[in-house]
Design a protein around this motif. Structure first.
Motif, PDB file in Angstrom:
ATOM      1  N   LEU A   1       0.828  -1.209   0.000  1.00  0.00           N
ATOM      2  CA  LEU A   1       0.000   0.000   0.000  1.00  0.00           C
ATOM      3  C   LEU A   1       0.865   1.263   0.000  1.00  0.00           C
ATOM      4  N   LYS A   2       1.922   1.261   0.795  1.00  0.00           N
ATOM      5  CA  LYS A   2       2.815   2.420   0.878  1.00  0.00           C
ATOM      6  C   LYS A   2       3.455   2.737  -0.476  1.00  0.00           C
ATOM      7  N   HIS A   3       3.895   1.709  -1.190  1.00  0.00           N
ATOM      8  CA  HIS A   3       4.642   1.927  -2.435  1.00  0.00           C
ATOM      9  C   HIS A   3       3.784   2.009  -3.695  1.00  0.00           C
ATOM     10  N   THR A   4       2.564   1.450  -3.636  1.00  0.00           N
ATOM     11  CA  THR A   4       1.717   1.462  -4.837  1.00  0.00           C
ATOM     12  C   THR A   4       0.507   2.382  -4.687  1.00  0.00           C
ATOM     13  N   GLY A   5       0.108   2.665  -3.438  1.00  0.00           N
ATOM     14  CA  GLY A   5      -1.129   3.409  -3.212  1.00  0.00           C
ATOM     15  C   GLY A   5      -2.351   2.537  -3.453  1.00  0.00           C
ATOM     16  N   GLN A   6      -2.141   1.233  -3.567  1.00  0.00           N
ATOM     17  CA  GLN A   6      -3.201   0.276  -3.879  1.00  0.00           C
ATOM     18  C   GLN A   6      -3.111  -0.913  -2.930  1.00  0.00           C
ATOM     19  N   GLU A   7      -4.262  -1.497  -2.626  1.00  0.00           N
ATOM     20  CA  GLU A   7      -4.289  -2.643  -1.714  1.00  0.00           C
ATOM     21  C   GLU A   7      -4.009  -3.946  -2.451  1.00  0.00           C
ATOM     22  N   VAL A   8      -3.415  -4.900  -1.741  1.00  0.00           N
ATOM     23  CA  VAL A   8      -3.194  -6.235  -2.278  1.00  0.00           C
ATOM     24  C   VAL A   8      -4.532  -6.767  -2.805  1.00  0.00           C
TER      25      VAL A   8
ATOM     26  N   GLY B   1       0.106   3.557 -12.129  1.00  0.00           N
ATOM     27  CA  GLY B   1      -0.693   4.401 -11.244  1.00  0.00           C
ATOM     28  C   GLY B   1      -0.157   4.509  -9.836  1.00  0.00           C
ATOM     29  N   HIS B   2       1.125   4.225  -9.662  1.00  0.00           N
ATOM     30  CA  HIS B   2       1.761   4.270  -8.343  1.00  0.00           C
ATOM     31  C   HIS B   2       2.309   5.673  -8.076  1.00  0.00           C
ATOM     32  N   PRO B   3       2.557   6.008  -6.807  1.00  0.00           N
ATOM     33  CA  PRO B   3       3.092   7.339  -6.486  1.00  0.00           C
ATOM     34  C   PRO B   3       4.435   7.641  -7.159  1.00  0.00           C
ATOM     35  N   SER B   4       5.276   6.623  -7.325  1.00  0.00           N
ATOM     36  CA  SER B   4       6.538   6.804  -8.040  1.00  0.00           C
ATOM     37  C   SER B   4       6.867   5.503  -8.776  1.00  0.00           C
ATOM     38  N   ARG B   5       7.786   5.591  -9.720  1.00  0.00           N
ATOM     39  CA  ARG B   5       8.126   4.432 -10.539  1.00  0.00           C
ATOM     40  C   ARG B   5       8.680   3.293  -9.692  1.00  0.00           C
ATOM     41  N   ILE B   6       8.244   2.086 -10.015  1.00  0.00           N
ATOM     42  CA  ILE B   6       8.706   0.882  -9.338  1.00  0.00           C
ATOM     43  C   ILE B   6       9.388   0.004 -10.379  1.00  0.00           C
ATOM     44  N   ARG B   7      10.558  -0.533 -10.040  1.00  0.00           N
ATOM     45  CA  ARG B   7      11.220  -1.463 -10.950  1.00  0.00           C
ATOM     46  C   ARG B   7      10.246  -2.611 -11.225  1.00  0.00           C
ATOM     47  N   THR B   8      10.060  -2.921 -12.506  1.00  0.00           N
ATOM     48  CA  THR B   8       9.038  -3.878 -12.906  1.00  0.00           C
ATOM     49  C   THR B   8       9.610  -4.955 -13.809  1.00  0.00           C
ATOM     50  N   LEU B   9       9.199  -6.192 -13.539  1.00  0.00           N
ATOM     51  CA  LEU B   9       9.557  -7.345 -14.360  1.00  0.00           C
ATOM     52  C   LEU B   9       8.288  -7.880 -14.999  1.00  0.00           C
ATOM     53  N   LEU B  10       8.382  -8.327 -16.255  1.00  0.00           N
ATOM     54  CA  LEU B  10       7.231  -8.829 -16.987  1.00  0.00           C
ATOM     55  C   LEU B  10       7.450 -10.286 -17.363  1.00  0.00           C
TER      56      LEU B  10
END
Length: 161
Positions: A98-105, A112-121
């Motif tokens: 929640l802290k890093h995405t602004g969204q619940e599990v 749509g997160h507050p800041s960019r998150i390293r992402t793997l696809l």
């Protein structure tokens, strides 16, 4: 007079904004029922569970790592860590998510997160012409193709299982 977006929770509005800001279409759909799991979403959407893109947050040295994985896959965190040449990664706790995405599990979106998150696809998602991903809450999803998802998230493609 209220617009439809006035009635949406902020996380969904953030996802819609992130989609359109990146040049993607706003394909967000909100359902009357909760779709917090890949199986629930596939049932409501009438698609293969493998075409559901789970947005899974892991913790790596106190920082978030977002893995976009097929709903049919269980992420092999040791395999991922080995391929990246990093230490151990572990599933993040709900408050960290929640802290890093602004969204619940259960409703985490790839964007749509507050800041960019390293992402793997997850490369196995390439097998599906249309993917569905969470759109910020437990009732919303959006559709997108693999290449567009990779582009809007700036994700690193990786085998995750």
């Amino acid at each position: 007079m209220h617009k439809a977006t006035d009635l949406m929770p902020d996380p969904v509005i953030n996802v819609r904004s992130a989609l359109t800001a990146s040049g993607a279409q706003d394909t967000v759909r909100t359902f009357d029922v909760s779709v917090p799991t890949a199986a629930a979403a596939a049932l409501v959407l009438g698609c293969d569970v493998a075409a559901i893109t789970n947005s899974l947050v892991f913790e790596l040295d106190g920082e978030p790592l977002l893995i976009l994985a097929s709903g049919a896959a269980k992420v092999d965190s040791a395999l991922v860590a080995d391929q990246l040449g990093i230490g151990k990664i572990r599933r993040a706790k709900p408050d960290f998510v929640l802290k890093h995405t602004g969204q619940e599990v259960g409703g985490v979106a790839p964007v749509g997160h507050p800041s960019r998150i390293r992402t793997l696809l997850d490369t196995s998602l390439q097998e599906h012409p249309l993917l569905w991903a969470g759109a910020g809450d437990h009732n919303s999803m959006f559709s997108i193709n693999y290449e567009e998802l990779r582009a809007i998230t700036n994700a690193e493609e990786l085998r995750v299982r």
